[in-house]
Design an enzyme around this catalytic site. Structure first.
Site, short mmCIF file in Angstrom:
data_model
loop_
_atom_site.label_atom_id
_atom_site.label_comp_id
_atom_site.label_asym_id
_atom_site.label_seq_id
_atom_site.Cartn_x
_atom_site.Cartn_y
_atom_site.Cartn_z
N CYS A 207 -27.16 16.85 -25.93
CA CYS A 207 -27.61 18.17 -26.39
C CYS A 207 -26.59 18.90 -27.23
O CYS A 207 -26.87 19.98 -27.76
CB CYS A 207 -28.00 19.02 -25.19
SG CYS A 207 -29.24 18.23 -24.15
N HIS B 268 -36.01 23.40 -27.22
CA HIS B 268 -34.76 22.62 -27.29
C HIS B 268 -34.99 21.21 -27.84
O HIS B 268 -35.07 20.25 -27.09
CB HIS B 268 -34.15 22.55 -25.88
CG HIS B 268 -32.92 21.73 -25.77
ND1 HIS B 268 -31.94 21.68 -26.73
CD2 HIS B 268 -32.51 20.89 -24.77
CE1 HIS B 268 -30.98 20.86 -26.34
NE2 HIS B 268 -31.30 20.36 -25.17
N CYS C 119 -24.13 22.93 -22.73
CA CYS C 119 -23.94 21.80 -21.84
C CYS C 119 -24.63 20.60 -22.48
O CYS C 119 -25.42 20.75 -23.41
CB CYS C 119 -24.56 22.09 -20.47
SG CYS C 119 -26.34 22.46 -20.55
#
Length: 435
Positions: free
Chosen positions: A98, A391, A421
């Site tokens: 990510c 996302h 994160c």
């Protein structure tokens, strides 16, 4: 504390000239059937067109995707070849889960710092709607063996060993390869470890949707989100479709936990939805930007990456990466004007926020005398976060960077932290500033 900045050997800063993204769309909606490589081509092509950039000046393109497509393993090179850019433009792909577009941005910045390039594009794209569907290990081995078989009998013998379950498609894994623990299960761990209540999670999600809605209504995102006419070209999308325009706090309490149905607190509403989208950033050596007549959005002041254990609370990366970036920038948390943290889950964001202010955590986990600092909510995710926007894994970092710089400029300038994160126990942080 000494003020430090990321510069070339001649003292020039790393300029972020522009940033752009597609709208972020829920899985199987506006971008259903559009692969990540096409989302990447779309956003890079529009970035060049919108800012009147001669493709010939691009020295390097670094791009990434998390959900890899076997037929296009080097998404960066495919973007160069598919957008009319100079075919001699250097291009390679990266993946840091990510935090992928944080990594691609840093890679281009480091190339500029080293004097290898003057102009580069960084970014990332992901599609959860076009995912690689695999086959079982037994079927995969059998298919390879079939290519070596010399007779019909040998082929039939190999096929006879397969059962019905061996023929079923295998969806992409949603759990950590090394542990088998999913992101949602990790969020549940963190909620329990750091005593994050269901009420606080619901409240953060409601806040995120409310602020994202307000930002769209006020036109703040219009300049950094493009309009996309996706195949089959019967409609278009010009804004995100994940955020809830009429979010009501009380409605969140009605939802049941999804990862620990008996004792859990993490719900679908306090988790980011599976999302499709792409984002890109144009970077230049400060002097080159001035030569070309561009006024940068801002500059990279510092960055930091961190890695922690994956078995317990592995989404605490921001709490480990942020102090690295702050130290390299010669700053304290209180010096920041904005703080943008990726909201993978409300529990994850709240746990990190809590540990930012924990002296015990700083001493025991970071080896620091003092806490990173308490977060001022007037500075935190002021336009909403990933819980509302969605996302697309590889695109989120670029969204955070561009959105933060645009908001800093609207406020008259300043310094902002962007942090996220990532799977594998990774964390990323980048401090950006405006003139």
């Amino acid at each position: 504390m000494t003020i430090k900045r990321l510069t070339t050997s001649t003292g020039e800063r790393i300029a972020i000239v522009a940033g752009l993204r597609t709208p972020f769309a829920k899985q199987a909606t506006a971008f259903h059937g559009v692969p990540a490589v096409d989302l990447g081509k779309i956003v890079v092509n529009e970035l060049l067109q919108k800012h009147d950039v001669d493709p010939g000046i691009i020295d390097q393109l670094v791009f990434g995707q998390v959900v890899q497509m076997p037929e296009a393993p080097n998404i960066a090179r495919e973007i160069v070849l598919g957008t009319g850019m100079n075919t001699r433009t250097d291009a390679y792909s990266v993946s840091r889960a990510c935090a992928t577009s944080f990594q691609s941005t840093v890679n281009v910045a480091e190339s500029i710092m080293a004097g290898h390039v003057d102009v580069g594009i960084a970014g990332g794209a992901d599609s959860s709607s076009v995912a690689p569907i695999g086959v079982s290990k037994k079927l995969a081995r059998t298919l390879v063996d079939l290519t070596k078989a010399r007779s019909l009998g040998q082929r039939l013998s190999l096929l006879s060993r397969l059962g019905l379950k061996d023929l079923l498609p295998v969806s992409p894994a949603v759990a950590e390869y090394s542990t088998g623990i999913s992101m949602g299960q990790t969020a549940e761990q963190m909620a329990k470890t750091y005593q994050i209540s269901r009420q606080d999670q619901d409240a953060l999600a409601h806040r995120s949707h409310t602020l994202a809605t307000k930002s769209w209504q006020e036109g703040k995102l219009a300049g950094e989100v493009m309009t996309v006419h996706a195949e089959p070209y019967k409609s278009f999308i010009d804004r995100d479709n994940c955020f809830r325009e009429n979010s009501v706090l009380e409605s969140y309490a009605k939802l049941k936990p999804v990862f620990d149905r008996k004792h859990g607190t993490v719900t679908a509403a306090t988790s980011t939805p599976l999302t499709d989208g792409g984002a890109a950033i144009l970077l230049m050596r400060e002097g080159r930007a001035k030569e070309l007549g561009y006024k940068p959005l801002g500059y990279i002041r510092s960055f930091g990456f961190a890695a922690i254990d994956v078995w317990q609370d592995m989404l605490m990366g921001p709490s480990y990466a942020t102090p690295i970036a702050l130290q390299r920038a010669g700053m304290n948390l209180a010096d920041l004007d904005l703080i943008e943290m990726h909201e993978a889950f409300a529990a994850q964001a709240l746990a990190n926020m809590k540990m930012f202010g924990s002296t015990k955590f700083a001493q025991e986990q970071l080896g620091r005398d003092k806490a990173i600092g308490d977060i001022d909510m007037d500075k935190f995710n002021v336009m909403g976060g990933s819980l509302a926007y969605g996302h697309p894994f590889a695109a989120t970092g670029a969204r955070l960077i561009t959105q933060t710089l645009n908001e800093l400029n609207r406020r008259g300038g300043g310094v902002g932290l962007t942090t996220a994160c990532a799977a594998g126990g990774l964390g990323a942080a980048m401090i950006v500033e405006t003139d």
